[in-house]
Write an enzyme that holds these catalytic residues in place. Structure first.
Site, PDB file in Angstrom:
ATOM      1  N   ASP A 120       1.163  -1.422   0.012  1.00 53.41           N
ATOM      2  CA  ASP A 120      -0.266   0.057   0.117  1.00 53.41           C
ATOM      3  C   ASP A 120       0.495   1.348   0.123  1.00 53.41           C
ATOM      4  O   ASP A 120       2.017   1.348   0.718  1.00 53.41           O
ATOM      5  CB  ASP A 120      -1.012   0.226   1.196  1.00 53.41           C
ATOM      6  CG  ASP A 120      -2.543   1.014   1.177  1.00 53.41           C
ATOM      7  OD1 ASP A 120      -1.799   1.472   0.412  1.00 53.41           O
ATOM      8  OD2 ASP A 120      -2.747   0.906   2.086  1.00 53.41           O
TER       9      ASP A 120
ATOM     10  N   GLY B 235       0.222   5.038  -4.176  1.00 52.60           N
ATOM     11  CA  GLY B 235      -0.632   6.597  -4.826  1.00 52.60           C
ATOM     12  C   GLY B 235      -0.128   8.014  -3.204  1.00 52.60           C
ATOM     13  O   GLY B 235       0.946   9.294  -4.143  1.00 52.60           O
TER      14      GLY B 235
ATOM     15  N   ARG C 191      -0.030   8.561 -10.492  1.00 56.28           N
ATOM     16  CA  ARG C 191      -0.399   7.743  -9.119  1.00 56.28           C
ATOM     17  C   ARG C 191       0.226   6.952 -10.795  1.00 56.28           C
ATOM     18  O   ARG C 191       0.885   5.642  -9.499  1.00 56.28           O
ATOM     19  CB  ARG C 191      -1.632   7.249  -9.152  1.00 56.28           C
ATOM     20  CG  ARG C 191      -1.850   8.145  -8.130  1.00 56.28           C
ATOM     21  CD  ARG C 191      -4.417   7.879  -7.772  1.00 56.28           C
ATOM     22  NE  ARG C 191      -3.940   6.761  -7.029  1.00 56.28           N
ATOM     23  CZ  ARG C 191      -3.486   6.112  -5.956  1.00 56.28           C
ATOM     24  NH1 ARG C 191      -3.774   7.338  -5.060  1.00 56.28           N
ATOM     25  NH2 ARG C 191      -4.047   4.856  -5.533  1.00 56.28           N
TER      26      ARG C 191
ATOM     27  N   SER D  45      -7.593  -5.924  -4.876  1.00 57.84           N
ATOM     28  CA  SER D  45      -8.446  -6.234  -4.330  1.00 57.84           C
ATOM     29  C   SER D  45     -10.162  -6.850  -5.207  1.00 57.84           C
ATOM     30  O   SER D  45     -10.337  -5.248  -6.040  1.00 57.84           O
ATOM     31  CB  SER D  45      -8.858  -5.305  -2.902  1.00 57.84           C
ATOM     32  OG  SER D  45      -9.593  -4.064  -3.096  1.00 57.84           O
TER      33      SER D  45
ATOM     34  N   GLU E  53     -12.589  -4.822  -4.238  1.00 56.10           N
ATOM     35  CA  GLU E  53     -12.490  -3.338  -3.983  1.00 56.10           C
ATOM     36  C   GLU E  53     -12.094  -2.046  -4.428  1.00 56.10           C
ATOM     37  O   GLU E  53     -12.464  -1.231  -4.726  1.00 56.10           O
ATOM     38  CB  GLU E  53     -12.935  -2.920  -2.530  1.00 56.10           C
ATOM     39  CG  GLU E  53     -13.607  -3.953  -1.645  1.00 56.10           C
ATOM     40  CD  GLU E  53     -13.476  -5.689  -0.660  1.00 56.10           C
ATOM     41  OE1 GLU E  53     -11.876  -5.802  -1.630  1.00 56.10           O
ATOM     42  OE2 GLU E  53     -14.133  -6.273  -0.915  1.00 56.10           O
ATOM     43  N   ASN E  54     -11.136  -3.118  -5.250  1.00 53.74           N
ATOM     44  CA  ASN E  54     -10.244  -1.663  -6.361  1.00 53.74           C
ATOM     45  C   ASN E  54     -10.793  -1.409  -8.187  1.00 53.74           C
ATOM     46  O   ASN E  54     -10.420  -0.471  -8.287  1.00 53.74           O
ATOM     47  CB  ASN E  54      -8.651  -2.323  -6.486  1.00 53.74           C
ATOM     48  CG  ASN E  54      -7.803  -1.651  -5.037  1.00 53.74           C
ATOM     49  OD1 ASN E  54      -7.054  -3.033  -4.753  1.00 53.74           O
ATOM     50  ND2 ASN E  54      -7.806  -1.372  -4.131  1.00 53.74           N
ATOM     51  N   TRP E  55     -11.843  -1.913  -8.085  1.00 52.83           N
ATOM     52  CA  TRP E  55     -12.712  -2.230  -9.074  1.00 52.83           C
ATOM     53  C   TRP E  55     -13.297  -1.085  -8.234  1.00 52.83           C
ATOM     54  O   TRP E  55     -14.313   0.330  -9.704  1.00 52.83           O
ATOM     55  CB  TRP E  55     -14.063  -3.100  -9.801  1.00 52.83           C
ATOM     56  CG  TRP E  55     -13.342  -4.154  -9.640  1.00 52.83           C
ATOM     57  CD1 TRP E  55     -13.294  -5.315  -9.311  1.00 52.83           C
ATOM     58  CD2 TRP E  55     -12.582  -4.288 -11.038  1.00 52.83           C
ATOM     59  NE1 TRP E  55     -12.509  -6.282  -9.455  1.00 52.83           N
ATOM     60  CE2 TRP E  55     -12.235  -6.061 -11.388  1.00 52.83           C
ATOM     61  CE3 TRP E  55     -12.076  -3.895 -12.269  1.00 52.83           C
ATOM     62  CZ2 TRP E  55     -11.080  -6.542 -11.922  1.00 52.83           C
ATOM     63  CZ3 TRP E  55     -12.431  -4.747 -13.239  1.00 52.83           C
ATOM     64  CH2 TRP E  55     -11.430  -5.767 -13.173  1.00 52.83           C
TER      65      TRP E  55
ATOM     66  N   ARG F 220       2.146  -4.953   6.122  1.00 57.65           N
ATOM     67  CA  ARG F 220       0.977  -3.639   5.132  1.00 57.65           C
ATOM     68  C   ARG F 220       1.493  -2.484   5.789  1.00 57.65           C
ATOM     69  O   ARG F 220       2.244  -2.154   7.015  1.00 57.65           O
ATOM     70  CB  ARG F 220      -0.241  -3.595   5.774  1.00 57.65           C
ATOM     71  CG  ARG F 220      -0.683  -2.105   5.351  1.00 57.65           C
ATOM     72  CD  ARG F 220      -1.912  -2.438   5.557  1.00 57.65           C
ATOM     73  NE  ARG F 220      -3.120  -1.234   4.344  1.00 57.65           N
ATOM     74  CZ  ARG F 220      -4.377  -1.710   4.026  1.00 57.65           C
ATOM     75  NH1 ARG F 220      -4.645  -2.361   3.991  1.00 57.65           N
ATOM     76  NH2 ARG F 220      -4.444  -1.017   2.814  1.00 57.65           N
TER      77      ARG F 220
ATOM     78  N   ARG G  48      -4.872  -1.521   8.800  1.00 51.95           N
ATOM     79  CA  ARG G  48      -6.443  -2.678   8.361  1.00 51.95           C
ATOM     80  C   ARG G  48      -5.930  -3.845   7.656  1.00 51.95           C
ATOM     81  O   ARG G  48      -4.789  -3.667   6.673  1.00 51.95           O
ATOM     82  CB  ARG G  48      -7.860  -1.687   8.359  1.00 51.95           C
ATOM     83  CG  ARG G  48      -6.822  -0.840   6.593  1.00 51.95           C
ATOM     84  CD  ARG G  48      -8.703  -0.057   6.153  1.00 51.95           C
ATOM     85  NE  ARG G  48      -7.091   0.868   5.483  1.00 51.95           N
ATOM     86  CZ  ARG G  48      -7.523   2.223   5.273  1.00 51.95           C
ATOM     87  NH1 ARG G  48      -7.636   2.907   6.839  1.00 51.95           N
ATOM     88  NH2 ARG G  48      -7.012   2.349   4.473  1.00 51.95           N
TER      89      ARG G  48
ATOM     90  N   GLU H 225       1.708 -13.270  12.086  1.00 47.14           N
ATOM     91  CA  GLU H 225       1.850 -12.477  12.833  1.00 47.14           C
ATOM     92  C   GLU H 225       1.611 -10.432  12.276  1.00 47.14           C
ATOM     93  O   GLU H 225       1.953 -10.733  11.198  1.00 47.14           O
ATOM     94  CB  GLU H 225       3.219 -12.301  13.195  1.00 47.14           C
ATOM     95  CG  GLU H 225       3.854 -13.181  14.322  1.00 47.14           C
ATOM     96  CD  GLU H 225       3.441 -12.997  16.005  1.00 47.14           C
ATOM     97  OE1 GLU H 225       3.626 -11.931  16.206  1.00 47.14           O
ATOM     98  OE2 GLU H 225       2.856 -14.306  16.335  1.00 47.14           O
TER      99      GLU H 225
HETATM  100  C1  IPE Z   1      -5.295  -2.857  -0.226  1.00 49.94           C
HETATM  101  O1  IPE Z   1      -4.978  -1.715  -0.025  1.00 49.94           O
HETATM  102  C2  IPE Z   1      -5.718  -3.249  -1.108  1.00 49.94           C
HETATM  103  C3  IPE Z   1      -4.315  -4.021  -2.287  1.00 49.94           C
HETATM  104  C4  IPE Z   1      -2.985  -3.298  -1.703  1.00 49.94           C
HETATM  105  C5  IPE Z   1      -4.637  -4.323  -3.580  1.00 49.94           C
HETATM  106  P1  IPE Z   1      -6.192  -0.470  -0.917  1.00 49.94           P
HETATM  107  O2  IPE Z   1      -5.359   0.832  -0.678  1.00 49.94           O
HETATM  108  O3  IPE Z   1      -7.267  -0.851  -2.335  1.00 49.94           O
HETATM  109  O4  IPE Z   1      -7.121  -0.579   0.563  1.00 49.94           O
HETATM  110  P2  IPE Z   1      -7.701   0.386   1.391  1.00 49.94           P
HETATM  111  O5  IPE Z   1      -8.782   0.858   0.466  1.00 49.94           O
HETATM  112  O6  IPE Z   1      -6.668   2.204   1.649  1.00 49.94           O
HETATM  113  O7  IPE Z   1      -8.834  -0.838   3.402  1.00 49.94           O
HETATM  114  C1  IPE Z   2      -1.311   0.193  -3.413  1.00 47.69           C
HETATM  115  O1  IPE Z   2      -0.972   1.615  -3.721  1.00 47.69           O
HETATM  116  C2  IPE Z   2      -1.688  -0.595  -4.502  1.00 47.69           C
HETATM  117  C3  IPE Z   2      -2.931  -1.563  -5.702  1.00 47.69           C
HETATM  118  C4  IPE Z   2      -4.185  -1.102  -3.918  1.00 47.69           C
HETATM  119  C5  IPE Z   2      -3.131  -1.398  -6.229  1.00 47.69           C
HETATM  120  P1  IPE Z   2      -2.557   2.691  -3.274  1.00 47.69           P
HETATM  121  O2  IPE Z   2      -2.667   2.651  -5.035  1.00 47.69           O
HETATM  122  O3  IPE Z   2      -3.735   1.644  -2.538  1.00 47.69           O
HETATM  123  O4  IPE Z   2      -2.008   3.604  -3.009  1.00 47.69           O
HETATM  124  P2  IPE Z   2      -2.588   5.085  -1.896  1.00 47.69           P
HETATM  125  O5  IPE Z   2      -2.966   4.235  -0.696  1.00 47.69           O
HETATM  126  O6  IPE Z   2      -3.331   5.601  -2.603  1.00 47.69           O
HETATM  127  O7  IPE Z   2      -1.418   5.651  -1.570  1.00 47.69           O
HETATM  128 MG    MG Z   3      -4.123   2.505  -0.650  1.00 48.61          MG
END
Ligand code: IPE
Ligand code: IPE
Ligand code: MG
Length: 232
Positions: free
Chosen positions: A12, A15, A25, A57, A59-61, A180, A186, A199
């Site tokens: 994570d 972005g 991004r 994920s 949810e990433n859609w 993470r 989370r 762990e």
């Molecule tokens: C979790 O990260 C999913 C992946 C790393 C693929 P997100 O950035 O999508 O999670 P949330 O939305 O902040 O919980």
């Molecule tokens: C994790 O980075 C990559 C994916 C979830 C695909 P993010 O894209 O969630 O980056 P932030 O959380 O916006 O910084």
């Molecule tokens: Mg993220």
């Protein structure tokens, strides 16, 4: 010192890494792939058997179509450019999640890469793609309910091992260590069943900055912990 057999990572912060540099991004995602590549190379050297990376994920859609497209494009590129090196380095590729719902050409590419590396045994790289733990569990529950309705299953015989066997991860050990990055604390619908006794390690490092040393530090942190599994 104990080395985790299975390390799972919620990658994570791509972005935010880009934003800090006033870059789009996708630049963060590109750099994130580089981090994933380096960490995969290092995992074998550290003695990690299974490395799971949460890449996309269910949810990433919800993200803008442009970003989803960019992510799929980067994934396509990663498989094309890296499969040879992975194959040479004894890495076996596995996917968890409903990747069959992705674009047909990407599915074909992934299936080819899985097949190409199937005989490798040094490190297993598991990419969680279109993965959601709740969706995974719902599919297990449907399967179990269907078998019971068909008269092939006595509900009294349902146990943990049976559920384990029906998960996408059925042939993998459960994660010993979950990392993470980016300071978020989370699980975001990741491996809810499988992480029962993992762990947990939350680090502030943004994923593109997570390097080989970060992984070594995480493994050392894990090695200093005492796991009890409910016993003494
Ligand atoms: C979790 O990260 C999913 C992946 C790393 C693929 P997100 O950035 O999508 O999670 P949330 O939305 O902040 O919980
Ligand atoms: C994790 O980075 C990559 C994916 C979830 C695909 P993010 O894209 O969630 O980056 P932030 O959380 O916006 O910084
Ligand atoms: Mg993220």
């Amino acid at each position: 010192m104990a080395v985790p057999r299975h390390v799972a990572i919620i990658m994570d912060g791509n972005g935010r890494w880009a934003k800090k540099r006033m870059l789009p991004r996708i630049a963060g995602h590109r750099k994130g792939i580089e981090a994933a590549r380096n960490v995969t190379r290092a995992a074998g050297d550290l003695g990690i058997e299974v490395l799971t990376l949460y890449a996309f994920s269910t949810e990433n859609w919800r993200r803008p179509a442009e970003e989803v497209n960019d992510l799929m494009g980067l994934l396509r590129h990663f498989i094309q450019t890296d499969i040879e090196e992975l194959a040479q380095n004894g890495v076996r590729l596995r996917i968890i999640g409903n990747y069959k719902a992705l674009a047909p050409d990407l599915v074909a590419l992934i299936d080819g890469a899985i097949e190409r590396t199937a005989q490798n045994s040094r490190t297993t790289l598991v990419i969680a793609l279109n993965y959601g733990s709740q969706a995974e569990l719902v599919s297990v529950m449907r399967d179990v309910a269907q078998r019971a309705r068909d008269g092939n299953l006595d509900p009294a015989t349902i146990d943990e091992a049976m559920i384990d066997n029906l998960l996408d991860t059925h042939d993998l050990p459960p994660p010993d260590l979950l990392i993470r990055t980016s300071g978020e604390q989370r699980l975001s619908n990741f491996m809810l069943w499988q992480l029962a006794y993992a762990e947990l390690l939350f680090v502030d490092t943004l994923w593109p900055d997570f390097g080989v040393q970060s992984l070594a530090d995480a493994v050392a942190d894990y090695g200093a912990r005492e796991r009890r599994f409910g016993g003494l």
